[in-house]
Scaffold this motif. Structure first.
Motif, PDB file in Angstrom:
ATOM      1  N   SER A 139       0.809  -1.217   0.000  1.00 16.18           N
ATOM      2  CA  SER A 139       0.000   0.000   0.000  1.00 16.18           C
ATOM      3  C   SER A 139       0.843   1.267   0.000  1.00 16.18           C
ATOM      4  N   GLY A 146       1.962   2.416   2.696  1.00 16.12           N
ATOM      5  CA  GLY A 146       1.714   3.040   3.984  1.00 16.12           C
ATOM      6  C   GLY A 146       2.658   2.631   5.083  1.00 16.12           C
ATOM      7  N   SER A 147       3.476   1.626   4.822  1.00 12.86           N
ATOM      8  CA  SER A 147       4.404   1.134   5.837  1.00 12.86           C
ATOM      9  C   SER A 147       5.783   0.989   5.230  1.00 12.86           C
TER      10      SER A 147
END
Length: 124
Positions: A54, A56-57
């Motif tokens: 994603s 996001g990490s």
């Protein structure tokens, strides 16, 4: 099948910066976390960074935290590794690779679709 191609390496003085790119091909690129790894002569391949599917990490090796940043551009199917404050010990061949993992840990053994690598040399 997913294929990855790295670029952006070169010779830079200590304290300098480089931005590496890892371009993916194949419709499955979006499904994978992308890791950056490096290998110096006579040393084992080591993980540098990982970015999740994603985006996001992210996770980084302790040796590069605060100096390197990884990001991904879905439109260009590209993952970047921005390297600032480069040190001679950052010298090596940098590869990107893909895995279906969460990036909590990122061992080379978990990754596939390795690119051919790009040489980074930090020297005065």
């Amino acid at each position: 099948q997913l294929q990855l191609v790295e670029s952006g390496g070169g010779l830079v003085q200590p304290g300098g910066s480089l931005r590496l790119s890892c371009v993916g091909s194949g419709y499955t690129w979006d499904y994978y976390a992308i890791g950056w790894f490096r290998q110096a002569p006579g040393k084992e391949r080591e993980g540098v960074s990982c970015i999740s599917q994603s985006g996001g990490s992210t996770n980084y090796a302790d040796s590069v935290k605060g100096r390197f940043t990884t990001s991904r551009d879905y439109g260009r199917k590209t993952v970047y590794l921005q390297m600032n404050g480069l040190k001679p010990e950052d010298t090596g061949v940098y590869h990107c690779a893909a895995a279906r993992i969460r990036c909590d840990q990122f061992s080379p053994a978990d990754f596939g679709s390795w690119g051919q690598g790009t040489q980074v040399t930090v020297s005065s």
